[in-house]
Design a protein around this motif. Structure first.
Motif, mmCIF file in Angstrom:
data_model
loop_
_atom_site.group_PDB
_atom_site.id
_atom_site.type_symbol
_atom_site.label_atom_id
_atom_site.label_comp_id
_atom_site.label_asym_id
_atom_site.label_seq_id
_atom_site.Cartn_x
_atom_site.Cartn_y
_atom_site.Cartn_z
ATOM 1 N N GLY A 1 71.238 81.049 30.377
ATOM 2 C CA GLY A 1 72.102 81.925 29.674
ATOM 3 C C GLY A 1 71.288 82.203 28.749
ATOM 4 N N GLU A 2 70.671 83.975 28.617
ATOM 5 C CA GLU A 2 70.528 84.435 27.838
ATOM 6 C C GLU A 2 70.688 85.307 26.566
ATOM 7 O OE1 GLU A 2 66.668 85.111 26.773
ATOM 8 O OE2 GLU A 2 66.407 82.799 28.013
ATOM 9 N N THR A 3 69.983 85.884 25.736
ATOM 10 C CA THR A 3 70.070 86.623 24.866
ATOM 11 C C THR A 3 69.321 88.137 25.109
ATOM 12 O OG1 THR A 3 68.408 86.236 22.560
ATOM 13 C CG2 THR A 3 70.793 85.238 23.111
ATOM 14 N N VAL A 4 68.974 89.196 24.052
ATOM 15 C CA VAL A 4 68.174 90.332 24.740
ATOM 16 C C VAL A 4 66.432 89.095 23.423
ATOM 17 C CG1 VAL A 4 69.036 92.487 24.819
ATOM 18 C CG2 VAL A 4 69.032 91.738 22.489
ATOM 19 N N ASP A 5 65.790 88.809 22.718
ATOM 20 C CA ASP A 5 65.150 87.778 22.716
ATOM 21 C C ASP A 5 64.152 87.846 23.169
ATOM 22 O OD1 ASP A 5 63.504 85.586 21.222
ATOM 23 O OD2 ASP A 5 65.126 85.778 19.843
ATOM 24 N N SER A 6 63.327 88.254 23.070
ATOM 25 C CA SER A 6 61.970 88.273 24.104
ATOM 26 C C SER A 6 61.273 87.317 23.335
ATOM 27 C CB SER A 6 61.211 89.546 24.260
ATOM 28 O OG SER A 6 61.179 90.201 22.823
ATOM 29 N N PHE A 7 60.825 86.230 22.702
ATOM 30 C CA PHE A 7 60.141 85.420 22.409
ATOM 31 C C PHE A 7 58.909 85.381 23.138
ATOM 32 C CE2 PHE A 7 57.930 81.398 20.406
ATOM 33 C CZ PHE A 7 57.782 81.932 18.629
ATOM 34 N N ILE A 8 59.442 84.439 24.584
ATOM 35 C CA ILE A 8 58.619 83.804 25.030
ATOM 36 C C ILE A 8 58.072 84.890 26.036
ATOM 37 C CG2 ILE A 8 60.381 82.654 26.547
ATOM 38 C CD1 ILE A 8 61.462 83.870 28.777
ATOM 39 N N ALA A 9 57.989 86.094 25.706
ATOM 40 C CA ALA A 9 57.133 86.992 26.842
ATOM 41 C C ALA A 9 56.066 86.906 25.558
ATOM 42 C CB ALA A 9 57.481 88.646 26.702
ATOM 43 N N ASP A 10 55.906 87.411 24.658
ATOM 44 C CA ASP A 10 54.303 86.668 23.752
ATOM 45 C C ASP A 10 54.348 85.763 23.954
ATOM 46 O OD1 ASP A 10 56.449 88.721 22.473
ATOM 47 O OD2 ASP A 10 54.577 89.111 20.829
ATOM 48 N N LEU A 11 54.892 84.252 23.725
ATOM 49 C CA LEU A 11 54.822 83.650 24.060
ATOM 50 C C LEU A 11 53.345 83.139 25.386
ATOM 51 C CD1 LEU A 11 54.861 80.172 23.591
ATOM 52 C CD2 LEU A 11 56.662 79.791 25.262
ATOM 53 N N SER A 12 54.131 83.637 26.397
ATOM 54 C CA SER A 12 53.235 83.730 27.693
ATOM 55 C C SER A 12 52.241 84.742 27.846
ATOM 56 C CB SER A 12 54.389 83.943 28.456
ATOM 57 O OG SER A 12 53.711 85.219 28.993
ATOM 58 N N VAL A 13 52.009 85.535 26.881
ATOM 59 C CA VAL A 13 50.793 85.844 26.807
ATOM 60 C C VAL A 13 50.150 85.400 26.295
ATOM 61 C CG1 VAL A 13 49.698 88.458 25.944
ATOM 62 C CG2 VAL A 13 51.625 88.294 27.178
ATOM 63 N N ALA A 14 50.881 85.046 24.707
ATOM 64 C CA ALA A 14 49.495 84.035 23.861
ATOM 65 C C ALA A 14 48.872 82.954 24.753
ATOM 66 C CB ALA A 14 50.192 83.055 22.869
ATOM 67 N N VAL A 15 49.844 82.147 25.489
ATOM 68 C CA VAL A 15 48.612 80.842 26.052
ATOM 69 C C VAL A 15 47.650 81.142 27.130
ATOM 70 C CG1 VAL A 15 50.177 79.792 24.931
ATOM 71 C CG2 VAL A 15 50.816 80.219 27.136
ATOM 72 N N GLY A 16 47.938 82.371 27.868
ATOM 73 C CA GLY A 16 47.294 82.451 29.039
ATOM 74 C C GLY A 16 47.914 81.868 29.688
ATOM 75 N N ALA A 17 49.806 81.745 30.236
ATOM 76 C CA ALA A 17 50.239 81.750 31.171
ATOM 77 C C ALA A 17 50.173 82.159 32.645
ATOM 78 C CB ALA A 17 51.656 81.971 30.767
ATOM 79 N N GLU A 18 50.053 81.406 33.841
ATOM 80 C CA GLU A 18 49.703 82.238 35.023
ATOM 81 C C GLU A 18 50.815 83.113 35.531
ATOM 82 O OE1 GLU A 18 48.517 79.220 34.262
ATOM 83 O OE2 GLU A 18 46.094 79.225 34.695
ATOM 84 N N PHE A 19 51.979 82.296 35.527
ATOM 85 C CA PHE A 19 53.322 82.743 35.351
ATOM 86 C C PHE A 19 54.294 83.107 34.628
ATOM 87 C CE2 PHE A 19 51.138 81.165 39.331
ATOM 88 C CZ PHE A 19 51.264 81.596 39.974
ATOM 89 N N ILE A 20 55.460 84.216 34.662
ATOM 90 C CA ILE A 20 56.489 84.118 34.048
ATOM 91 C C ILE A 20 57.886 84.432 34.729
ATOM 92 C CG2 ILE A 20 56.496 86.470 32.991
ATOM 93 C CD1 ILE A 20 57.651 85.930 30.301
ATOM 94 N N LYS A 21 59.710 83.936 34.445
ATOM 95 C CA LYS A 21 60.254 84.247 35.150
ATOM 96 C C LYS A 21 61.431 84.434 34.449
ATOM 97 C CE LYS A 21 62.213 79.991 36.290
ATOM 98 N NZ LYS A 21 63.388 78.402 37.046
ATOM 99 N N ALA A 22 62.041 85.781 34.437
ATOM 100 C CA ALA A 22 63.581 86.066 33.914
ATOM 101 C C ALA A 22 64.175 86.360 33.838
ATOM 102 C CB ALA A 22 62.435 86.449 32.327
#
Ligand code: PGA
Ligand code: ZN
Length: 414
Positions: A366-387
């Motif tokens: 259940g999501e909204t158009v908030d994209s906070f996790i995109a910035d988070l993933s880049v900030a911490v150098g995450a290997e993967f993201i799923k959205a």
């Protein structure tokens, strides 16, 4: 330090049409930040508590908690992120944030982070990187590999497929923009293939198709065919699954496709599937309490693929420590609303990193158009993201933000 002038929560609606909480934080400097909180369906048993009204649907109580108790406690305070989050945790006073609600607390925590980034004139990912890496030299902005859920099952669909998510992971391409476009083309091929075979093209919660296929393996076959039909190589577009195995764990067994399997049999099944299909990631392959089973699976398959903990670890440092001690996973799923504050989310990531565990940032069903996790993933150098599938607005919001960040990063390198 930022000084909080006011905080406000209100109701917004998520992608399933359910109410959720939107928080806004105003700092004395005039900087304003908002964040909305997503909501899961196949939630882990040990997640922080999402406070719902007695009808099980509304979030009026959580909103009231922000607008009354939390506002009173934080107004006029000069705090950094750590101090604010600690204050909120203390104010709540429970282990799982059940009094004020993890949704109430997270909304405030994230809105404050956005407002602080504004105040400092930083992009959100830059500000988050400052919070995560004390050492400026350690910062290396990197766009994670996206994993797109294009076929839905489990609790996200009503098609009887046991596995919850079938993901495309287009690794053989350079930019996030290209990866999104490739996936969108494969989705068109997948749709054609499903229609040609008389299958439904109804969608599941995360925007992928939810056809009534006869087996999980058939779903993987469809993906392989769709990749080829779109003109791509299965060496360049790999596959992932989120089994969400707790959802079909019954009477100490896995009730799957008419069989009752134990952990060892599940692992053998995964080994076979990995032998036949280009799978590079398996999330929640076993029940959320089975650290030992996960360890077995990690030992057998972890050398080749991601063994991802989601319901097993729920972004909770205590459970992540247990997973580390048991060698249960090599990849950690990160969902801020599983734990309820930004600081605890960053601590979970840090602990995983220190133990050579890869980071996989995730949305909720259940999501909204908030994209906070995109910035988070880049900030911490995450290997993967799923959205989710790159089709619906609440999912595209995350991918579009990554595209924007990618452009910005490459500009700053010129
Ligand atoms: P949820 O599913 O948001 O419904 O919990 C996502 C996942 O299991 O990864
Ligand atoms: Zn999951």
């Amino acid at each position: 330090m930022p000084k909080i002038s006011s905080i406000k929560a209100e109701e917004t609606t998520d992608s399933r049409g359910n109410s959720t909480l939107l928080a806004t934080c105003l700092l004395a400097s005039g900087a304003l930040g908002s964040a909305s909180v997503p909501s899961g369906t196949s939630t882990g048993r040990h997640e922080a508590c999402e406070l719902r009204d007695p009808d099980g649907k509304g979030v009026q109580k959580a909103i009231k908690n922000v607008n009354e108790e939390i506002v009173k406690a934080v107004m006029g305070k000069e705090v950094d992120q750590t101090a604010l989050d600690e204050l909120l945790i203390k104010l709540d006073g429970t282990k799982n944030k059940s009094r004020l609600g993890a949704n109430a607390i997270l909304g405030v925590s994230l809105a404050f982070a956005r407002a602080t980034a504004k105040e400092r004139n930083l992009e959100l990912y830059e500000h988050l990187a400052n919070l995560y890496f004390r050492d400026e030299n350690a910062r290396k902005y990197k766009i994670p590999e996206p994993a797109f859920n294009v076929l839905n099952g489990g609790k996200h669909a009503k098609n009887g497929l046991a596995f919850q998510e079938f993901l495309l992971i287009p690794i053989g391409f350079n930019t996030i923009m290209e990866k999104v476009e490739v996936t969108q083309k494969i989705i068109v091929s997948l749709k054609d293939l499903l229609l040609q075979n008389g299958q439904s093209i109804e969608l599941g919660d995360e925007g992928g198709f939810a056809p009534k296929l006869k087996s999980n393996e058939e779903a993987l076959e469809y993906l392989g065919k769709a990749i080829s039909a779109a003109g791509y190589d299965t060496q360049k577009v790999k596959l992932g699954i989120d089994v969400a195995a707790s959802s079909f764990w019954k009477n100490e067994h896995y009730a799957i496709e008419g069989k009752m399997l134990n952990a060892g049999e599940m692992i053998s099944m995964y080994e076979k599937l990995c032998g036949k299909h280009e799978i590079i990631s398996i999330e929640d392959g076993l029940n959320e309490e089975d650290f030992a089973g996960f360890a077995q699976m990690n030992k057998k398959l972890g050398g080749k693929i991601n063994i991802v903990g989601d319901d097993l670890t729920v972004t909770n440092v205590e459970l992540i420590k247990k997973a580390i001690e048991n060698k249960s996973i090599n990849t950690l799923l990160i969902k801020p609303n599983q734990i309820g504050t930004l600081s605890e989310t960053l601590a979970a990531i840090k602990l995983a990193r220190e133990n050579n565990i890869k980071i996989f940032v995730s949305h909720r069903s259940g999501e909204t158009v908030d994209s906070f996790i995109a910035d988070l993933s880049v900030a911490v150098g995450a290997e993967f993201i799923k959205a989710g599938a790159p089709t619906r607005p609440e999912r595209m919001a995350k991918y579009n933000r990554l595209i924007e960040i990618e452009k910005e990063i490459s500009r700053s390198k010129i």
